[in-house]
Scaffold this motif. Structure first.
Motif, PDB file in Angstrom:
ATOM      1  N   GLY A  84       0.794  -1.221   0.000  1.00  0.00           N
ATOM      2  CA  GLY A  84       0.000   0.000   0.000  1.00  0.00           C
ATOM      3  C   GLY A  84       0.829   1.274   0.000  1.00  0.00           C
ATOM      4  N   THR A  85       0.271   2.300   0.628  1.00  0.00           N
ATOM      5  CA  THR A  85       0.914   3.602   0.760  1.00  0.00           C
ATOM      6  C   THR A  85       1.532   3.727   2.149  1.00  0.00           C
ATOM      7  OG1 THR A  85      -1.081   4.639   1.629  1.00  0.00           O
ATOM      8  CG2 THR A  85      -0.823   4.600  -0.774  1.00  0.00           C
ATOM      9  N   PRO A 157       5.590  -3.983 -10.898  1.00  0.00           N
ATOM     10  CA  PRO A 157       4.583  -2.911 -10.946  1.00  0.00           C
ATOM     11  C   PRO A 157       3.223  -3.468 -11.349  1.00  0.00           C
ATOM     12  CG  PRO A 157       6.600  -2.254 -12.089  1.00  0.00           C
ATOM     13  CD  PRO A 157       6.728  -3.720 -11.796  1.00  0.00           C
ATOM     14  N   GLY A 158       2.179  -2.907 -10.768  1.00  0.00           N
ATOM     15  CA  GLY A 158       0.817  -3.320 -11.096  1.00  0.00           C
ATOM     16  C   GLY A 158       0.010  -2.158 -11.628  1.00  0.00           C
ATOM     17  N   GLU A 159      -1.095  -2.479 -12.252  1.00  0.00           N
ATOM     18  CA  GLU A 159      -1.986  -1.457 -12.786  1.00  0.00           C
ATOM     19  C   GLU A 159      -3.107  -1.181 -11.795  1.00  0.00           C
ATOM     20  OE1 GLU A 159      -3.462  -2.637 -16.553  1.00  0.00           O
ATOM     21  OE2 GLU A 159      -1.482  -2.906 -17.453  1.00  0.00           O
ATOM     22  N   ALA A 160      -3.427   0.087 -11.626  1.00  0.00           N
ATOM     23  CA  ALA A 160      -4.521   0.462 -10.732  1.00  0.00           C
ATOM     24  C   ALA A 160      -5.818  -0.204 -11.185  1.00  0.00           C
ATOM     25  CB  ALA A 160      -4.687   1.977 -10.720  1.00  0.00           C
ATOM     26  N   GLY A 161      -6.460  -0.894 -10.253  1.00  0.00           N
ATOM     27  CA  GLY A 161      -7.698  -1.586 -10.575  1.00  0.00           C
ATOM     28  C   GLY A 161      -7.509  -2.910 -11.268  1.00  0.00           C
ATOM     29  N   GLY A 162      -6.254  -3.277 -11.542  1.00  0.00           N
ATOM     30  CA  GLY A 162      -5.976  -4.540 -12.215  1.00  0.00           C
ATOM     31  C   GLY A 162      -5.721  -5.665 -11.234  1.00  0.00           C
TER      32      GLY A 162
END
Length: 241
Positions: A84-85, A157-162
């Motif tokens: 997360g952040t 790296p991942g895609e937002a919402g993916g």
């Protein structure tokens, strides 16, 4: 909602017996509770000493992720740092990530460390495997493991919402009878798989053996290339140390 903060294992056991719902940092359940209603009682382990330890071979379930530092193996520290952040890591806990989350970002690192869990149930405190922890969701008090010779961790790296991004973790262990073994874990989507092989002959035979295991025999080619690269570098670095 009554929030209970036990300061001893016996008090925590009493809270569970009375129906208190265990929570970590509540980062995952809060929205659900706001939608569906709050439980009458919840329980946090943030005041329980046994659930707040940090050491070279132990980590408490109530430890928030941003507190995980150089006292633990690098593979676990790197895993925690990618969750997360910064705001999430200051609230989310080890127990919440492993038991309450479907992503279980710490799980690959814990698997390659060959960690065992300390859990609390109706019978008292006992040891459990990570498979039981993730399948049955008992009250987790902490993890313990044996320090590896070396370890590595990477989250792509991942895609937002993916879908969840690919995670590869690995650790090199000294065996009691002599020799070394390589333990690798991969999170591919929501699926986490792991296995170990003897690696006294170098990277190539170890990878060949790993590819024939049930866990990694059908791993997609792109994920396997990440495994190959990481473990080759890990074993090369261990040889040069």
């Amino acid at each position: 909602m009554l929030l209970r903060l036990p300061t001893s294992v016996s008090e925590a056991r009493h809270c569970v017996a009375e129906g208190a719902v265990p929570i970590g940092g509540a980062t995952l359940v809060w929205a659900t509770w706001q939608r569906d209603g709050f439980p009458e009682q919840a329980m946090s382990l943030r005041e329980l000493p046994e659930a707040n330890v940090i050491g070279p071979e132990t980590l408490g379930a109530a430890v928030v992720l941003h507190r995980i530092d150089e006292r633990v193996p690098e593979v676990l520290r790197r895993a925690a740092a990618t969750v997360g952040t910064g705001a999430v890591r200051r609230t989310a806990t080890v127990g919440g990530n492993l038991v309450g989350s479907s992503l279980r970002c710490l799980l690959p690192a814990a698997l390659v460390l060959r960690a065992r869990a300390t859990v609390l149930d109706a019978e008292g405190v006992r040891e459990a495997g990570l498979a039981e922890v993730t399948a049955k969701g008992p009250l987790l008090l902490g993890l313990h493991w044996r320090t590896p010779l070396a370890g590595a961790y990477r989250k792509l790296p991942g895609e937002a919402g993916g879908p969840p991004p690919l995670v590869v973790a690995s650790a090199l262990h000294a065996e009691a009878g002599g020799g070394r073994s390589l333990h690798v874990a991969v999170r591919d989507g929501y699926d986490v798989r792991d296995d170990s092989v003897v690696c006294d002959g170098g990277a190539a035979p170890a990878l060949d053996a790993l590819r024939t295991t049930t866990a990694f025999g059908d791993l997609p080619a792109a994920a396997w290339e990440q495994v190959r690269g990481q473990t080759t570098d890990l074993l090369a670095a261990a040889e040069g140390a």
